[in-house]
Design an enzyme around this catalytic site. Structure first.
Site, mmCIF file in Angstrom:
data_model
loop_
_atom_site.group_PDB
_atom_site.id
_atom_site.type_symbol
_atom_site.label_atom_id
_atom_site.label_comp_id
_atom_site.label_asym_id
_atom_site.label_seq_id
_atom_site.Cartn_x
_atom_site.Cartn_y
_atom_site.Cartn_z
ATOM 1 N N GLN A 27 0.844 -1.192 0.000
ATOM 2 C CA GLN A 27 0.000 0.000 0.000
ATOM 3 C C GLN A 27 0.887 1.252 0.000
ATOM 4 O O GLN A 27 1.718 1.442 0.895
ATOM 5 C CB GLN A 27 -0.944 0.029 1.204
ATOM 6 C CG GLN A 27 -2.001 1.119 1.067
ATOM 7 C CD GLN A 27 -2.918 1.213 2.263
ATOM 8 O OE1 GLN A 27 -2.455 1.396 3.384
ATOM 9 N NE2 GLN A 27 -4.213 1.092 2.022
ATOM 10 N N TYR B 151 -5.755 10.754 4.369
ATOM 11 C CA TYR B 151 -4.384 11.030 3.955
ATOM 12 C C TYR B 151 -4.369 11.896 2.691
ATOM 13 O O TYR B 151 -5.411 12.367 2.256
ATOM 14 C CB TYR B 151 -3.611 9.722 3.825
ATOM 15 C CG TYR B 151 -3.533 8.992 5.148
ATOM 16 C CD1 TYR B 151 -2.937 9.602 6.255
ATOM 17 C CD2 TYR B 151 -4.096 7.738 5.327
ATOM 18 C CE1 TYR B 151 -2.889 8.968 7.489
ATOM 19 C CE2 TYR B 151 -4.059 7.101 6.566
ATOM 20 C CZ TYR B 151 -3.456 7.725 7.639
ATOM 21 O OH TYR B 151 -3.416 7.101 8.869
ATOM 22 N N ARG C 58 -7.769 2.427 -2.812
ATOM 23 C CA ARG C 58 -8.632 2.384 -1.630
ATOM 24 C C ARG C 58 -9.286 3.749 -1.401
ATOM 25 O O ARG C 58 -8.609 4.778 -1.423
ATOM 26 C CB ARG C 58 -7.813 2.007 -0.398
ATOM 27 C CG ARG C 58 -8.673 1.684 0.830
ATOM 28 C CD ARG C 58 -7.821 1.460 2.064
ATOM 29 N NE ARG C 58 -8.435 0.476 2.957
ATOM 30 C CZ ARG C 58 -8.140 0.358 4.243
ATOM 31 N NH1 ARG C 58 -7.253 1.167 4.802
ATOM 32 N NH2 ARG C 58 -8.719 -0.557 4.988
ATOM 33 N N GLY D 96 -9.677 -7.041 8.700
ATOM 34 C CA GLY D 96 -8.569 -6.417 9.392
ATOM 35 C C GLY D 96 -8.351 -7.018 10.758
ATOM 36 O O GLY D 96 -7.541 -7.923 10.947
#
Length: 332
Positions: free
Chosen positions: A103, A184, A231, A314
Site C-alpha cells: 500500500q 491522507y 482504496r 482487518g
C-alpha cells in the site's frame, strides 16, 4: 467442516491479472513496528508469512518519501535499505504460497514537523489543520497547520508515488494499492473540507480528483492496471475529514477509476450513514473489495448477493494468522 460452508468466499478467484486461492483479503493495518531507517524487519516478514493463506495480503501502508511519513516506525519504500527489507517480506509470503500488494502512502497534513526532514511543516492541498493529536517520538502532540503545496510541487509528489511503485516491484510485490482513503493526502485533495485550492487541483469535483487521476496514471505503467488497486473511504470522518457532497465526489472518483481500468476498488464501508455503496460499485463497474466489520457469514452473503467480489478483514487477522483455516473449519 468443508469449503461448502463458505463456497464463494473460500473459492479460487481472479483479481485483475492475479489468480488468488480465495476471496479473503487481509486489510492493510498500520503497525509501527519498523526498524532503524523505517526498514521492514525479519519480524515483519514472519508476521506476513504467517498470514499468507489470505487470498491477497495488502501490506500496512508504506510511506513513499520522507515527506510522506506520519507516524514513527512505519516502513518506507523510498530507500535501498527499505526495498531490501520489504524483499524479505515478499520472499517469505511467496514461499508460503501467498500474494501481497504494497500500500502506497503519503499522509499529507497528518504528520508533524518532528518527523519531517529539517523540522519542516507537513504539506497538504490547503493550510488547514486536523483536529486531534498525533503520536510523535516525544509523545502525543497537536496536529500542526500544514503548508499548502505549490502547484509546481504537486508533480513531484505524483512522481514519488510512481517511484515508490518501481521500488515495490523491485522488492518483489505482486502489485500495489494506492492509499486514497482515511484522511491522507489523496483523500485531502478529494474532499472540499480539506481542499480549498483555487488552482487546477481545487474547486470543482473534477479538479479535486485530478491529483488522484495523475497518481493512478503514473503508477499504472509500473505494474499494469491489472496489478494496481485503489482504496477509498467516502464517509470517513476522523481527522476532521468532510465533504459537502460525498455521493457526487466519490461517485465521480469511482467512475474515473473504472475508466482507468484499475484492478479493483477497495472501499471502507463505515456504519449506516445512508451512503449507497451499491451505487458506488456500479459507478466503478469493476472488481470491488468491501471492507467494514464483516464476518465469514456476512462476507459469503455479500459475495453471493453481488454486493462485493472480495471482502477485506482487518482486526480478525491480528490474533488469528490462520484466519482462513478457521473459516474453513468453522473454528472459533
Amino acid at each position: 467442516m468443508t469449503d461448502n460452508l463458505y463456497p464463494k468466499l473460500l473459492a479460487p478467484a481472479q483479481l485483475g491479472d492475479i489468480s488468488l486461492e480465495n476471496r479473503v483479503v487481509m486489510a492493510p493495518m498500520t503497525r509501527s513496528r519498523a526498524g532503524e531507517g523505517d526498514v521492514a524487519t525479519d519480524l515483519i516478514a514472519e508476521y506476513y508469512g504467517q498470514r499468507a493463506s489470505a487470498g491477497l495480503i495488502i501490506s500496512e501502508a508504506s510511506q513513499i518519501s520522507p515527506q510522506g511519513k506520519g507516524y514513527p516506525r512505519t516502513p518506507g519504500i523510498f530507500s535501498a535499505e527499505q526495498v531490501a527489507g520489504w524483499r524479505k517480506v515478499t520472499e517469505r509470503v511467496h514461499s508460503e504460497g501467498g500474494r501481497i500488494f504494497l500500500q502506497l502512502w503519503h499522509v499529507g497534513r497528518l504528520s508533524h514537523s518532528s518527523v519531517q526532514l529539517g523540522g519542516q511543516l507537513p504539506v497538504a492541498p490547503s493550510a488547514i489543520a486536523s483536529d486531534g493529536q498525533i503520536y510523535t517520538p516525544t509523545g502525543l502532540q497537536n496536529f500542526e497547520t500544514p503548508r499548502a503545496l505549490e502547484t509546481t510541487e504537486i508533480c513531484a509528489v505524483v512522481d514519488d508515488f510512481r517511484q515508490a511503485a518501481v521500488n515495490a516491484k523491485e522488492a518483489g510485490f505482486d502489485g500495489v494499492e494506492i492509499h486514497a482513503a482515511n484522511g491522507y493526502i489523496i483523500d485531502q485533495f478529494l474532499r472540499d473540507g480539506t481542499n480549498q485550492r483555487t488552482d487546477g487541483y481545487g474547486g470543482s469535483i473534477e479538479n479535486r480528483c485530478r491529483f488522484l487521476k495523475e497518481v493512478v496514471e503514473a503508477v499504472i505503467p509500473v505494474f499494469g492496471a491489472g496489478r494496481t488497486g485503489v482504496r477509498l473511504s467516502p464517509v470517513f470522518a476522523t481527522f476532521s475529514m468532510s465533504d459537502s457532497d460525498p455521493v457526487a465526489t466519490f461517485g465521480y472518483a469511482a467512475e474515473l477509476l473504472g475508466k482507468l481500468g484499475v484492478a479493483y476498488l477497495h472501499v471502507i464501508q463505515l456504519g449506516d450513514e445512508g451512503f449507497d455503496y451499491g451505487a458506488l460499485r456500479a459507478k466503478f463497474g469493476g472488481t470491488y473489495i468491501a471492507n467494514g466489520g464483516y464476518s465469514a457469514q456476512s462476507a459469503e452473503q455479500a459475495i453471493v448477493s453481488g454486493e462485493a467480489d472480495f471482502v477485506a478483514f482487518g482486526t480478525p487477522f491480528i490474533a488469528n494468522p490462520d484466519l482462513v483455516a478457521r473459516f474453513r473449519t468453522n473454528a472459533e
